[in-house]
Design a protein around this motif. Structure first.
Motif, PDB file in Angstrom:
ATOM      1  N   THR A  43      37.550  14.106  44.560  1.00 12.94           N
ATOM      2  CA  THR A  43      37.189  14.417  43.171  1.00 12.94           C
ATOM      3  C   THR A  43      36.432  13.258  42.524  1.00 12.94           C
ATOM      4  O   THR A  43      35.617  13.484  41.636  1.00 12.94           O
ATOM      5  CB  THR A  43      38.428  14.769  42.326  1.00 12.94           C
ATOM      6  OG1 THR A  43      39.313  13.654  42.259  1.00 12.94           O
ATOM      7  CG2 THR A  43      39.161  15.968  42.903  1.00 12.94           C
ATOM      8  N   TYR A  73      37.075  23.252  40.410  1.00  8.39           N
ATOM      9  CA  TYR A  73      36.782  22.506  39.185  1.00  8.39           C
ATOM     10  C   TYR A  73      35.699  23.197  38.366  1.00  8.39           C
ATOM     11  O   TYR A  73      34.905  23.973  38.872  1.00  8.39           O
ATOM     12  CB  TYR A  73      36.385  21.064  39.506  1.00  8.39           C
ATOM     13  CG  TYR A  73      35.033  20.883  40.164  1.00  8.39           C
ATOM     14  CD1 TYR A  73      33.895  20.657  39.406  1.00  8.39           C
ATOM     15  CD2 TYR A  73      34.899  20.910  41.543  1.00  8.39           C
ATOM     16  CE1 TYR A  73      32.661  20.474  39.996  1.00  8.39           C
ATOM     17  CE2 TYR A  73      33.666  20.726  42.155  1.00  8.39           C
ATOM     18  CZ  TYR A  73      32.554  20.513  41.380  1.00  8.39           C
ATOM     19  OH  TYR A  73      31.330  20.320  41.974  1.00  8.39           O
ATOM     20  N   ILE A  82      39.383  19.265  36.833  1.00  8.02           N
ATOM     21  CA  ILE A  82      40.020  19.704  38.071  1.00  8.02           C
ATOM     22  C   ILE A  82      41.082  20.717  37.661  1.00  8.02           C
ATOM     23  O   ILE A  82      42.021  20.380  36.944  1.00  8.02           O
ATOM     24  CB  ILE A  82      40.650  18.528  38.845  1.00  8.02           C
ATOM     25  CG1 ILE A  82      39.633  17.399  39.075  1.00  8.02           C
ATOM     26  CG2 ILE A  82      41.270  19.015  40.150  1.00  8.02           C
ATOM     27  CD1 ILE A  82      38.421  17.785  39.879  1.00  8.02           C
TER      28      ILE A  82
END
Length: 96
Positions: A43, A73, A82
Protein backbone atom coordinates in the motif's frame (compact mmCIF):
# COMPACT_ATOMS: atom_id res chain seq x y z
CA UNK A 1 10.57 15.10 -7.32
CA UNK A 2 8.33 12.10 -6.61
CA UNK A 3 4.83 12.77 -5.27
CA UNK A 4 3.39 10.38 -2.71
CA UNK A 5 -0.32 10.16 -2.11
CA UNK A 6 -1.51 9.98 1.48
CA UNK A 7 -2.68 6.48 2.48
CA UNK A 8 -5.52 6.16 5.03
CA UNK A 9 -6.65 2.81 6.38
CA UNK A 10 -10.34 2.37 7.20
CA UNK A 11 -11.20 0.72 10.51
CA UNK A 12 -12.58 -2.23 8.55
CA UNK A 13 -9.27 -2.74 6.72
CA UNK A 14 -7.30 -2.41 9.97
CA UNK A 15 -9.47 -5.08 11.60
CA UNK A 16 -9.01 -7.37 8.61
CA UNK A 17 -5.22 -6.93 8.72
CA UNK A 18 -5.23 -7.76 12.44
CA UNK A 19 -7.29 -10.90 11.76
CA UNK A 20 -4.83 -12.00 9.05
CA UNK A 21 -1.90 -11.37 11.41
CA UNK A 22 -3.55 -13.30 14.25
CA UNK A 23 -4.34 -16.24 11.96
CA UNK A 24 -0.69 -16.59 10.90
CA UNK A 25 0.66 -15.82 14.38
CA UNK A 26 -0.72 -19.13 15.67
CA UNK A 27 1.53 -20.91 13.18
CA UNK A 28 4.54 -18.57 13.15
CA UNK A 29 5.11 -15.09 14.57
CA UNK A 30 7.76 -14.44 11.91
CA UNK A 31 5.38 -15.58 9.17
CA UNK A 32 2.66 -13.30 10.56
CA UNK A 33 5.05 -10.34 10.57
CA UNK A 34 6.17 -11.14 7.02
CA UNK A 35 2.66 -11.15 5.53
CA UNK A 36 1.64 -8.05 7.50
CA UNK A 37 4.72 -6.18 6.27
CA UNK A 38 4.17 -7.28 2.67
CA UNK A 39 0.62 -5.94 2.77
CA UNK A 40 1.68 -2.66 4.40
CA UNK A 41 4.55 -2.17 1.95
CA UNK A 42 2.31 -2.84 -1.06
CA UNK A 43 0.00 0.00 0.00
CA UNK A 44 2.96 2.33 0.55
CA UNK A 45 4.12 1.69 -3.03
CA UNK A 46 1.07 3.35 -4.60
CA UNK A 47 2.45 6.36 -6.50
CA UNK A 48 -0.57 7.46 -8.55
CA UNK A 49 -4.31 6.87 -8.38
CA UNK A 50 -4.62 4.55 -11.39
CA UNK A 51 -1.49 2.51 -10.74
CA UNK A 52 -3.36 -0.75 -10.23
CA UNK A 53 -6.26 -2.14 -12.23
CA UNK A 54 -9.91 -1.89 -11.29
CA UNK A 55 -11.35 -4.81 -9.41
CA UNK A 56 -13.49 -7.02 -11.64
CA UNK A 57 -16.19 -7.51 -8.98
CA UNK A 58 -16.31 -4.20 -7.13
CA UNK A 59 -15.46 -1.82 -9.95
CA UNK A 60 -15.40 1.34 -7.85
CA UNK A 61 -12.21 -0.05 -6.23
CA UNK A 62 -8.72 -0.65 -7.50
CA UNK A 63 -6.91 -3.76 -6.33
CA UNK A 64 -3.50 -4.93 -5.23
CA UNK A 65 -2.74 -8.64 -4.94
CA UNK A 66 -0.28 -9.75 -2.24
CA UNK A 67 0.19 -13.52 -1.97
CA UNK A 68 -3.35 -14.87 -1.53
CA UNK A 69 -4.84 -11.54 -0.43
CA UNK A 70 -6.67 -8.87 -2.34
CA UNK A 71 -6.39 -5.28 -1.10
CA UNK A 72 -9.13 -2.95 -2.33
CA UNK A 73 -8.70 0.81 -2.27
CA UNK A 74 -10.39 4.01 -3.43
CA UNK A 75 -8.78 7.31 -4.35
CA UNK A 76 -10.60 10.52 -3.44
CA UNK A 77 -9.12 14.01 -3.39
CA UNK A 78 -5.51 12.78 -3.67
CA UNK A 79 -6.00 10.40 -0.70
CA UNK A 80 -5.88 6.61 -0.96
CA UNK A 81 -8.39 4.85 1.28
CA UNK A 82 -7.52 1.21 1.97
CA UNK A 83 -11.01 -0.29 2.32
CA UNK A 84 -10.83 -4.08 2.41
CA UNK A 85 -8.37 -6.95 2.62
CA UNK A 86 -9.49 -10.52 2.11
CA UNK A 87 -8.22 -13.94 1.10
CA UNK A 88 -8.68 -15.07 -2.48
CA UNK A 89 -8.26 -18.75 -1.55
CA UNK A 90 -11.23 -20.98 -2.03
CA UNK A 91 -12.22 -23.52 0.56
CA UNK A 92 -13.26 -26.47 -1.58
CA UNK A 93 -14.61 -28.48 1.36
CA UNK A 94 -17.30 -25.84 1.92
CA UNK A 95 -18.33 -26.01 -1.73
CA UNK A 96 -18.97 -29.79 -1.70
Amino acid sequence: MEIFLKVVWTNNAKDQLKAIFNYYKEKSVQGANNIKNEILNATKDIRFSEQYQKDEIEQEFRRIIVRDYKILYLVKDEIIYISKIFSTKRNFTKQL
